[in-house]
Write a protein that holds these residues in place. Sequence first.
Motif, short mmCIF file in Angstrom:
data_model
loop_
_atom_site.label_atom_id
_atom_site.label_comp_id
_atom_site.label_asym_id
_atom_site.label_seq_id
_atom_site.Cartn_x
_atom_site.Cartn_y
_atom_site.Cartn_z
N THR A 139 0.82 -1.20 0.00
CA THR A 139 0.00 0.00 0.00
C THR A 139 0.86 1.25 0.00
O THR A 139 2.07 1.18 0.27
N THR A 140 0.25 2.39 -0.26
CA THR A 140 0.99 3.66 -0.24
C THR A 140 1.13 4.20 1.18
O THR A 140 1.97 5.05 1.42
N SER A 141 0.35 3.71 2.12
CA SER A 141 0.37 4.24 3.48
C SER A 141 1.58 3.73 4.27
O SER A 141 1.80 2.53 4.37
N ALA A 142 2.31 4.68 4.84
CA ALA A 142 3.40 4.33 5.74
C ALA A 142 3.03 4.73 7.18
O ALA A 142 3.88 4.78 8.06
N ASN A 143 1.75 4.97 7.41
CA ASN A 143 1.25 5.39 8.71
C ASN A 143 1.51 4.29 9.75
O ASN A 143 1.14 3.13 9.55
N ALA A 144 2.14 4.66 10.85
CA ALA A 144 2.50 3.69 11.89
C ALA A 144 1.27 2.95 12.43
O ALA A 144 1.35 1.76 12.75
N ARG A 145 0.12 3.65 12.53
CA ARG A 145 -1.09 2.98 13.03
C ARG A 145 -1.57 1.90 12.05
O ARG A 145 -2.01 0.84 12.46
N ASP A 146 -1.46 2.18 10.73
CA ASP A 146 -1.82 1.17 9.73
C ASP A 146 -0.91 -0.04 9.85
O ASP A 146 -1.37 -1.19 9.82
N VAL A 147 0.38 0.21 9.98
CA VAL A 147 1.35 -0.88 10.09
C VAL A 147 1.03 -1.74 11.32
O VAL A 147 0.91 -2.97 11.23
N GLU A 148 0.85 -1.10 12.48
CA GLU A 148 0.53 -1.84 13.71
C GLU A 148 -0.75 -2.64 13.58
O GLU A 148 -0.81 -3.80 13.97
N GLU A 149 -1.79 -1.99 13.05
CA GLU A 149 -3.08 -2.67 12.94
C GLU A 149 -2.99 -3.88 12.01
O GLU A 149 -3.54 -4.94 12.31
N CYS A 150 -2.29 -3.74 10.91
CA CYS A 150 -2.20 -4.86 9.97
C CYS A 150 -1.44 -6.04 10.57
O CYS A 150 -1.86 -7.19 10.42
N TYR A 151 -0.37 -5.77 11.29
CA TYR A 151 0.33 -6.88 11.94
C TYR A 151 -0.53 -7.50 13.04
O TYR A 151 -0.54 -8.72 13.22
N ARG A 152 -1.29 -6.67 13.74
CA ARG A 152 -2.19 -7.19 14.77
C ARG A 152 -3.25 -8.10 14.16
O ARG A 152 -3.64 -9.11 14.73
N LEU A 153 -3.71 -7.75 12.95
CA LEU A 153 -4.72 -8.55 12.26
C LEU A 153 -4.15 -9.81 11.60
O LEU A 153 -4.89 -10.63 11.10
N GLY A 154 -2.82 -9.93 11.57
CA GLY A 154 -2.21 -11.15 11.04
C GLY A 154 -1.43 -11.00 9.75
O GLY A 154 -1.07 -12.01 9.13
N ALA A 155 -1.15 -9.78 9.32
CA ALA A 155 -0.35 -9.60 8.10
C ALA A 155 1.00 -10.27 8.28
O ALA A 155 1.58 -10.25 9.36
#
Length: 148
Positions: free
Chosen positions: A98-114
Amino acid sequence: MNDQTHAPILVVDDNSEDFVALSRAFRHHAVPNPVVHCASGEQALEYLQGRGQHLAGPCALPVLVLLDLNMPGLDGRDVLATLKQEPALHVIPVIIFTTSANARDVEECYRLGANSYLTKPMAYRALEEKVGLLTRYWLGACELPHPA
């Protein structure tokens, strides 16, 4: 490359120009896997779950999923959460692309299982380099599970 060269790579991205560039980069690196495109989260889940126009389901589950986050309707987070909760699909590696480098997006995606989080480069040459790294790691170095 590992023994799953027949299994497709699923790209879930609503931007057709990004998909064309990605496909070109995969060809540049001589990736033998077919690349399947779903332009929405809904279409991706229909494809993977064998619903809608994909009633029979995919011939082979993807070796990995490249998933964009920001799409209308079911966004990448929704798709990721669904994939990681389904017993038949949760072992498929999901790479957020994705184009987003937002730390919250990164954290949430790993929390969801990325399994990985990569930002899309704007320049084609940088995209080509990132696809090379991605394919050498995920399709060359890794031992990937065989989805049920």
